[in-house]
Scaffold this motif. Structure first.
Motif, PDB file in Angstrom:
ATOM      1  N   VAL A 232       0.848  -1.188   0.000  1.00  0.00           N
ATOM      2  CA  VAL A 232       0.000   0.000   0.000  1.00  0.00           C
ATOM      3  C   VAL A 232       0.884   1.237   0.000  1.00  0.00           C
ATOM      4  O   VAL A 232       1.739   1.395   0.878  1.00  0.00           O
ATOM      5  CB  VAL A 232      -0.933   0.036   1.226  1.00  0.00           C
TER       6      VAL A 232
ATOM      7  N   ALA B 193       0.668   5.117   0.603  1.00  0.00           N
ATOM      8  CA  ALA B 193      -0.296   6.015   1.250  1.00  0.00           C
ATOM      9  C   ALA B 193       0.401   7.277   1.741  1.00  0.00           C
ATOM     10  O   ALA B 193       1.580   7.242   2.117  1.00  0.00           O
ATOM     11  CB  ALA B 193      -0.983   5.305   2.404  1.00  0.00           C
TER      12      ALA B 193
ATOM     13  N   PRO C 275      -6.150   5.287   8.287  1.00  0.00           N
ATOM     14  CA  PRO C 275      -5.364   4.191   8.852  1.00  0.00           C
ATOM     15  C   PRO C 275      -6.188   2.928   9.081  1.00  0.00           C
ATOM     16  O   PRO C 275      -5.659   1.820   9.015  1.00  0.00           O
ATOM     17  CB  PRO C 275      -4.834   4.759  10.170  1.00  0.00           C
TER      18      PRO C 275
ATOM     19  N   VAL D 190      -6.275   1.156   5.683  1.00  0.00           N
ATOM     20  CA  VAL D 190      -4.965   0.587   5.347  1.00  0.00           C
ATOM     21  C   VAL D 190      -4.689  -0.660   6.187  1.00  0.00           C
ATOM     22  O   VAL D 190      -4.282  -1.704   5.658  1.00  0.00           O
ATOM     23  CB  VAL D 190      -3.851   1.628   5.543  1.00  0.00           C
TER      24      VAL D 190
ATOM     25  N   LEU E 229      -4.187  -4.594   4.863  1.00  0.00           N
ATOM     26  CA  LEU E 229      -2.984  -5.381   5.133  1.00  0.00           C
ATOM     27  C   LEU E 229      -3.346  -6.707   5.805  1.00  0.00           C
ATOM     28  O   LEU E 229      -2.819  -7.764   5.437  1.00  0.00           O
ATOM     29  CB  LEU E 229      -2.015  -4.584   6.015  1.00  0.00           C
TER      30      LEU E 229
ATOM     31  N   LEU F 162       3.379  -1.492   3.960  1.00  0.00           N
ATOM     32  CA  LEU F 162       2.900  -0.116   3.816  1.00  0.00           C
ATOM     33  C   LEU F 162       4.098   0.765   3.515  1.00  0.00           C
ATOM     34  O   LEU F 162       5.097   0.731   4.237  1.00  0.00           O
ATOM     35  CB  LEU F 162       2.220   0.359   5.096  1.00  0.00           C
TER      36      LEU F 162
ATOM     37  N   THR G  42       4.906   4.755   3.112  1.00  0.00           N
ATOM     38  CA  THR G  42       4.224   6.025   3.371  1.00  0.00           C
ATOM     39  C   THR G  42       5.201   7.161   3.616  1.00  0.00           C
ATOM     40  O   THR G  42       6.333   6.952   4.070  1.00  0.00           O
ATOM     41  CB  THR G  42       3.287   5.893   4.587  1.00  0.00           C
TER      42      THR G  42
ATOM     43  N   ALA H 200       1.884   5.994   9.721  1.00  0.00           N
ATOM     44  CA  ALA H 200       2.597   4.753  10.038  1.00  0.00           C
ATOM     45  C   ALA H 200       2.321   4.324  11.469  1.00  0.00           C
ATOM     46  O   ALA H 200       2.042   3.142  11.739  1.00  0.00           O
ATOM     47  CB  ALA H 200       4.092   4.946   9.817  1.00  0.00           C
TER      48      ALA H 200
ATOM     49  N   VAL I  49      -1.366   3.127  11.805  1.00  0.00           N
ATOM     50  CA  VAL I  49      -1.578   1.826  11.170  1.00  0.00           C
ATOM     51  C   VAL I  49      -0.952   0.723  12.013  1.00  0.00           C
ATOM     52  O   VAL I  49      -1.551  -0.342  12.222  1.00  0.00           O
ATOM     53  CB  VAL I  49      -0.997   1.811   9.743  1.00  0.00           C
TER      54      VAL I  49
ATOM     55  N   SER J 157       7.164  -8.623   5.834  1.00  0.00           N
ATOM     56  CA  SER J 157       6.211  -7.533   6.059  1.00  0.00           C
ATOM     57  C   SER J 157       6.910  -6.345   6.708  1.00  0.00           C
ATOM     58  O   SER J 157       7.853  -6.521   7.486  1.00  0.00           O
ATOM     59  CB  SER J 157       5.055  -8.017   6.952  1.00  0.00           C
TER      60      SER J 157
ATOM     61  N   ILE K 225       6.560  -1.694   7.543  1.00  0.00           N
ATOM     62  CA  ILE K 225       6.129  -0.323   7.276  1.00  0.00           C
ATOM     63  C   ILE K 225       7.378   0.430   6.838  1.00  0.00           C
ATOM     64  O   ILE K 225       8.391   0.445   7.546  1.00  0.00           O
ATOM     65  CB  ILE K 225       5.509   0.324   8.517  1.00  0.00           C
TER      66      ILE K 225
ATOM     67  N   SER L 297       8.123   0.507  -4.598  1.00  0.00           N
ATOM     68  CA  SER L 297       7.104  -0.440  -5.045  1.00  0.00           C
ATOM     69  C   SER L 297       7.552  -1.168  -6.302  1.00  0.00           C
ATOM     70  O   SER L 297       7.369  -2.390  -6.428  1.00  0.00           O
ATOM     71  CB  SER L 297       5.785   0.300  -5.304  1.00  0.00           C
TER      72      SER L 297
END
Length: 436
Positions: A245, A247, A253, A256, A260, A274, A276, A282, A285, A311, A313, A326
């Motif tokens: 994502v 953002a 949040p 988002v 996730l 994520l 951001t 952050a 979320v 995974s 942030i 990305s």
């Protein structure tokens, strides 16, 4: 719970961005030896191997490997009416979107009497795999079958693992959806063995080899698809799902975090990322992820996914860097929740499917958007695409020249064939004009 990667204040090269991408500590290659053994077993022992593998891996020995027609009809008759309505609407939407993926036949006139026609020929026989491990995926039946039918595939075989809860039968919802789509060649077989059966055929089952194997699955399915490539075509080496994502501070949040978690519930190795520009988003979320991970049905699975190395942030200085990250990640699912998502989209090169704005969650694409949810995972969107009608089509060039049109290029062909020391190529043209 979830790690934070802070890239603010840095200017990373493409290679450094790739190195910064979070990934699960797994590799399809680690499953290759096991997958190869399962495939070889099926090639050697046929149905007996499939039955033994089902008993060992799926904890049930199916009465029938090829599903009888009456079981399919029974599943259709007993399908929950609400689920049937949802499936039929999903079929309608996916069929519409898939139809747009079939290119028209196009003839180009190169010169007078010289034409090249580009046609798209459907594959004749395909094997579609529908997983059935941690969850049941009737939606994957739709996503595999509909684009194949739209492309014009004439023989569709479908495989899904036998279910111990249903006495060794394929899950009845999967059978029902296949029945609604008119698929009657269905096999209760799963994993690498099923991929091998599709690729090489099983004579004592009456299962002929296919030309293409498609569909998602676990690491052993991915390894098997890698092993049979060349014997048959494959769509991609699908592995655990992922979502990224992008953002900014305007994103919600709650939305988002929910998105996730929706992908984290698939698998402990699912990746939820994520990226951001907003430290406040952050933090919000991250807090909400902790709450959702505790309250959702598959709490342990979600917690394992979010706390895994795959995974994160990721904090960045600007949305251009977010897009670059990305592209390096190559997400299966990309959501863009920013003030101006189209501006971010302009910088996106690599993604399986892209979901724009706060009201286009990945869950929409998983089921009822009309897009296909069989997508490249593990960064493979950097070089491959998701499943579509085009997956089942082969472009072919049909060349049609008159004698006079050939005459106009005969000297060119002769010159090039001599330059390549392949004079017979030129002679094959000259012979057509002997005596003139």
């Amino acid at each position: 719970m979830i790690q934070t990667i802070d890239l603010r204040g840095t200017r990373l090269s493409p290679a450094e961005l790739l190195a910064a991408v979070p990934r699960a500590l797994t590799d399809v290659a680690v499953a290759s030896d096991v997958a190869a053994e399962l495939i070889d077993d099926v090639r050697t022992r046929g149905v007996a191997a499939l039955l033994d593998q089902a008993e060992r891996l799926d904890r049930v020995r199916p009465e029938h490997v090829r599903v009888p027609a009456e079981q399919i009809a029974e599943a259709v008759a007993e399908l929950d009416p609400a689920v049937r309505v949802a499936i039929e609407e999903t079929i309608r939407r996916v069929r519409l979107a898939s139809a747009a993926q079939v290119p028209p036949r196009l003839t180009t006139t190169i010169a007078e009497g010289a034409e090249i026609t580009q046609r798209w020929q459907p594959i004749h026989r395909v094997g579609l795999y529908v997983p059935g491990g941690k969850a049941v995926y009737p939606s994957s039946v739709v996503m595999n079958v509909v684009p194949a039918q739209v492309a014009g595939v004439t023989q569709i075989a479908l495989a899904s693992p036998p279910q111990s809860h249903f006495g060794g039968r394929v899950h009845p919802t999967i059978l029902a959806v296949a029945g609604l789509l008119g698929v009657d060649e269905i096999y209760a077989m799963g994993g690498a063995g099923a991929v091998g059966a599709f690729a090489y055929g099983v004579p004592d089952l009456g299962l002929d080899p296919v030309q293409l194997v498609t569909g998602p699955g676990n690491v052993y399915v991915a390894a098997a698809k890698r092993l049979v490539r060349g014997q048959t075509g494959i769509d991609a080496e699908a592995g655990p799902t992922d979502i990224l994502v992008i953002a900014d501070e305007t994103a919600d949040p709650e939305f988002v975090a929910a998105d996730l978690v929706s992908q984290a519930e698939h698998d402990e190795l699912a990746a939820a990322v994520l990226v951001t520009t907003s430290p406040a988003l952050a933090a919000n979320v991250e807090a909400r992820l902790g709450q959702l991970a505790q309250s959702t049905m598959h709490s342990e699975r979600v917690s394992a996914s979010l706390s895994g190395t795959q995974s994160a942030i990721v904090l960045v200085d600007d949305l251009a860097t977010a897009a670059a990250f990305s592209n390096a990640f190559g997400p299966e699912h990309l959501e863009i929740q920013t003030t101006d998502p189209d501006a971010v989209l302009e910088n996106i090169e690599n993604a399986g499917a892209i979901f724009i704005g706060p009201h286009s969650p990945v869950s929409l694409g998983d089921y009822a958007a009309g897009s296909n949810h069989v997508l490249p995972t593990g960064g493979q969107s950097r070089f491959s695409s998701g499943l579509g009608a085009y997956t089942f089509l082969r472009p072919q060039q049909v060349v049609r020249y008159s004698k006079e049109a050939l005459r106009t290029v005969a000297a060119h062909i002769g010159a090039l064939s001599d330059a390549e020391a392949l004079p017979a190529h030129g002679d094959a043209v000259r012979v057509r004009f002997v005596g003139e």
